[in-house]
Every structure is written in structure tokens, then in C-alpha cells.
Scaffold this motif. Structure first.
Motif, PDB file in Angstrom:
ATOM      1  N   UNK A   2       6.278 -10.747 -14.303  1.00 10.28           N
ATOM      2  CA  UNK A   2       6.639 -11.556 -13.148  1.00 10.28           C
ATOM      3  C   UNK A   2       8.158 -11.648 -13.055  1.00 10.28           C
ATOM      4  N   UNK A   3       8.668 -11.662 -11.845  1.00  3.72           N
ATOM      5  CA  UNK A   3      10.108 -11.824 -11.676  1.00  3.72           C
ATOM      6  C   UNK A   3      10.402 -13.282 -11.346  1.00  3.72           C
ATOM      7  N   UNK A   4      11.630 -13.665 -11.621  1.00  2.00           N
ATOM      8  CA  UNK A   4      12.000 -15.052 -11.357  1.00  2.00           C
ATOM      9  C   UNK A   4      11.962 -15.360  -9.867  1.00  2.00           C
ATOM     10  N   UNK A  44      16.355 -19.098 -10.889  1.00  2.00           N
ATOM     11  CA  UNK A  44      16.645 -19.347 -12.302  1.00  2.00           C
ATOM     12  C   UNK A  44      16.169 -20.725 -12.753  1.00  2.00           C
ATOM     13  N   UNK A  45      14.883 -21.021 -12.496  1.00  2.00           N
ATOM     14  CA  UNK A  45      14.312 -22.295 -12.929  1.00  2.00           C
ATOM     15  C   UNK A  45      14.195 -22.317 -14.441  1.00  2.00           C
ATOM     16  N   UNK A  46      14.728 -23.344 -15.123  1.00  2.00           N
ATOM     17  CA  UNK A  46      14.462 -23.475 -16.557  1.00  2.00           C
ATOM     18  C   UNK A  46      12.962 -23.691 -16.787  1.00  2.00           C
ATOM     19  N   UNK A  47      12.470 -23.209 -17.904  1.00  2.00           N
ATOM     20  CA  UNK A  47      11.051 -23.368 -18.246  1.00  2.00           C
ATOM     21  C   UNK A  47      10.665 -24.834 -18.156  1.00  2.00           C
ATOM     22  N   UNK A  48      11.536 -25.700 -18.639  1.00  2.00           N
ATOM     23  CA  UNK A  48      11.231 -27.129 -18.655  1.00  2.00           C
ATOM     24  C   UNK A  48      11.020 -27.674 -17.245  1.00  2.00           C
ATOM     25  N   UNK A  49      11.784 -27.186 -16.274  1.00  2.00           N
ATOM     26  CA  UNK A  49      11.641 -27.652 -14.895  1.00  2.00           C
ATOM     27  C   UNK A  49      10.341 -27.118 -14.295  1.00  2.00           C
ATOM     28  N   UNK A  50      10.009 -25.865 -14.608  1.00  2.16           N
ATOM     29  CA  UNK A  50       8.730 -25.312 -14.134  1.00  2.16           C
ATOM     30  C   UNK A  50       7.582 -26.158 -14.679  1.00  2.16           C
ATOM     31  N   UNK A  85       4.152 -11.510 -19.897  1.00  3.11           N
ATOM     32  CA  UNK A  85       5.605 -11.408 -19.979  1.00  3.11           C
ATOM     33  C   UNK A  85       6.275 -11.995 -18.754  1.00  3.11           C
ATOM     34  N   UNK A  86       7.341 -12.736 -19.020  1.00  2.00           N
ATOM     35  CA  UNK A  86       8.132 -13.323 -17.947  1.00  2.00           C
ATOM     36  C   UNK A  86       9.593 -13.142 -18.315  1.00  2.00           C
ATOM     37  N   UNK A  87      10.385 -12.682 -17.375  1.00  2.00           N
ATOM     38  CA  UNK A  87      11.814 -12.528 -17.592  1.00  2.00           C
ATOM     39  C   UNK A  87      12.499 -13.728 -16.965  1.00  2.00           C
ATOM     40  N   UNK A  88      13.158 -14.531 -17.775  1.00  2.00           N
ATOM     41  CA  UNK A  88      13.780 -15.754 -17.274  1.00  2.00           C
ATOM     42  C   UNK A  88      15.141 -15.454 -16.661  1.00  2.00           C
ATOM     43  N   UNK A  90      18.966 -12.909 -17.737  1.00  2.00           N
ATOM     44  CA  UNK A  90      19.494 -11.853 -18.587  1.00  2.00           C
ATOM     45  C   UNK A  90      19.528 -12.298 -20.048  1.00  2.00           C
ATOM     46  N   UNK A  91      18.876 -11.513 -20.891  1.00  2.00           N
ATOM     47  CA  UNK A  91      18.902 -11.778 -22.326  1.00  2.00           C
ATOM     48  C   UNK A  91      17.872 -12.767 -22.828  1.00  2.00           C
ATOM     49  N   UNK A  92      16.983 -13.286 -21.960  1.00  2.00           N
ATOM     50  CA  UNK A  92      15.996 -14.299 -22.352  1.00  2.00           C
ATOM     51  C   UNK A  92      14.659 -13.933 -21.726  1.00  2.00           C
ATOM     52  N   UNK A  93      13.703 -13.539 -22.575  1.00  2.00           N
ATOM     53  CA  UNK A  93      12.367 -13.200 -22.091  1.00  2.00           C
ATOM     54  C   UNK A  93      11.348 -13.990 -22.895  1.00  2.00           C
ATOM     55  N   UNK A  94      10.215 -14.297 -22.284  1.00  2.00           N
ATOM     56  CA  UNK A  94       9.166 -14.939 -23.060  1.00  2.00           C
ATOM     57  C   UNK A  94       7.807 -14.409 -22.675  1.00  2.00           C
ATOM     58  N   UNK A  95       6.866 -14.585 -23.597  1.00  2.00           N
ATOM     59  CA  UNK A  95       5.471 -14.232 -23.361  1.00  2.00           C
ATOM     60  C   UNK A  95       4.656 -15.496 -23.512  1.00  2.00           C
TER      61      UNK A  95
END
Length: 181
Positions: A2-4, A44-50, A85-88, A90-95
Motif C-alpha cells: 500500500x502507498x501512503x 505522511x500520517x504517523x502510525x499513531x494517528x492512523x 507491507x506498508x511503506x510509511x 523514506x527509510x521506514x517500512x512496516x509489516x
């Protein structure tokens, strides 16, 4: 993956369907209108805000991130390398390691950080958080402290305090984070 921008579009649509202005949602999330509008614009939503938005509107975190609702309420096995997989940024990815499990009280994520000299982006959110370093070295910034964690080290903390993580060294770092609300 998924893209941001897709995530931002789903959040914008949810906000509009629920008849919330950017100003109203920003206020209820404890953000400035400019911060919130920036997240919607650049995705560029922070994970915490999502996570907070999902809880606020009673939708599954996974549905906001992937566009698909979670359906399982018994157990969910995720094989190595098969998390969502989610790309948050540049340089930060999470699954997402529980993307099919419905009504989670914990959100397990496998995070990969690229080496960077950039400072950690700080966020806050409710609940509790646990990080376990699986590979490399991670600097956890907690308020005004920088705590260095190596492979096998962990930290459990109150995420209502500003915090963030960044990779230390020349090779990727990977850590498991579990966020509980």
C-alpha cells in the motif's frame, strides 16, 4: 504494498463520510489544522494517528491501511515475509502481522529502518507500546533521551510521551513493535 497516498485517500474519505472537517478532526486528535492538512496532502500520517483515527471512527486499523476489513476472530498465522507491507516514508517500512484479525486490542508490526543520519520523527498516542530489536541497532528517542537498543534488547513504554525510532549504524535495523490500546 500500500502507498501512503492510498492510506491518506481512505482517511480523507472516512473523515468526509463522517461529516468531519479537517479542523474538527485535527482538534479532536490534538493536532493543529495545518499538521492534519499536511498529513492528508502528503500522505505522511504517523502510525499513531492512523490508529487514533481508526479508534475514533470505530473502523479497523487494517481497513484504513489496506482497504480490506479484518475478518478472523479465532487465530491468524502469518508466515515469515508474508505480513501486509506498508511503506510509511523514506527509510521506514512496516509489516502488519495481524492484518486479518478483527477487533484487535494489540497491533503487532514488524518495522524495518534504513540507516540514516536524520533524527527520529517523534509521535505520541494512547495506550502502551513494546519494541524488541531483532536485527541491528535502534535508537529509541523518548522525550529528550536517546536509548540505544541492540539485537535482543527491548523497551516497554508509555507512548503518550513523544517518542520515535531510528536506525543506528550502516546496516538496516528491524524491530517488532506491539501497540496496545
Amino acid at each position: 504494498m500500500e502507498t501512503i497516498n492510498e492510506i491518506a485517500a481512505r482517511i480523507r474519505e472516512l473523515r468526509e463520510v463522517c461529516d468531519y472537517s479537517q479542523e474538527k478532526l485535527a482538534e479532536e486528535l490534538g493536532l493543529t489544522t495545518e499538521q492534519y492538512a499536511g498529513y492528508e496532502t502528503n500522505g505522511d500520517f504517523p502510525i499513531s494517528v492512523i490508529y487514533e483515527i481508526a479508534n475514533k471512527f470505530g473502523v479497523d486499523f487494517n481497513e484504513l491501511v489496506t482497504g480490506e476489513p479484518s475478518r478472523i476472530d479465532t487465530y491468524h498465522v502469518v508466515r515469515r515475509g508474508k505480513g501486509r507491507s506498508i511503506s510509511r516514508y523514506e527509510g521506514y517500512r512496516f509489516k502488519d502481522l495481524a492484518f486479518r484479525y478483527a477487533d484487535k486490542v494489540m497491533q503487532p508490526l514488524l518495522v524495518t529502518l534504513e540507516p540514516s543520519d536524520e533524527p527520529a520523527k517523534l509521535v505520541t498516542h494512547t495506550g502502551q507500546e513494546f519494541n524488541l530489536v531483532l536485527k541491528g541497532t535502534v535508537a529509541v528517542v523518548f522525550e529528550d533521551q536517546e536509548i540505544i537498543l541492540n539485537e535482543g534488547d527491548s523497551i516497554y513504554f508509555n507512548p503518550t510521551y513523544p517518542h520515535g525510532q531510528r536506525c543506528v549504524g550502516d546496516s538496516k535495523a528491524r524491530f517488532l513493535t506491539v501497540i496496545a490500546e
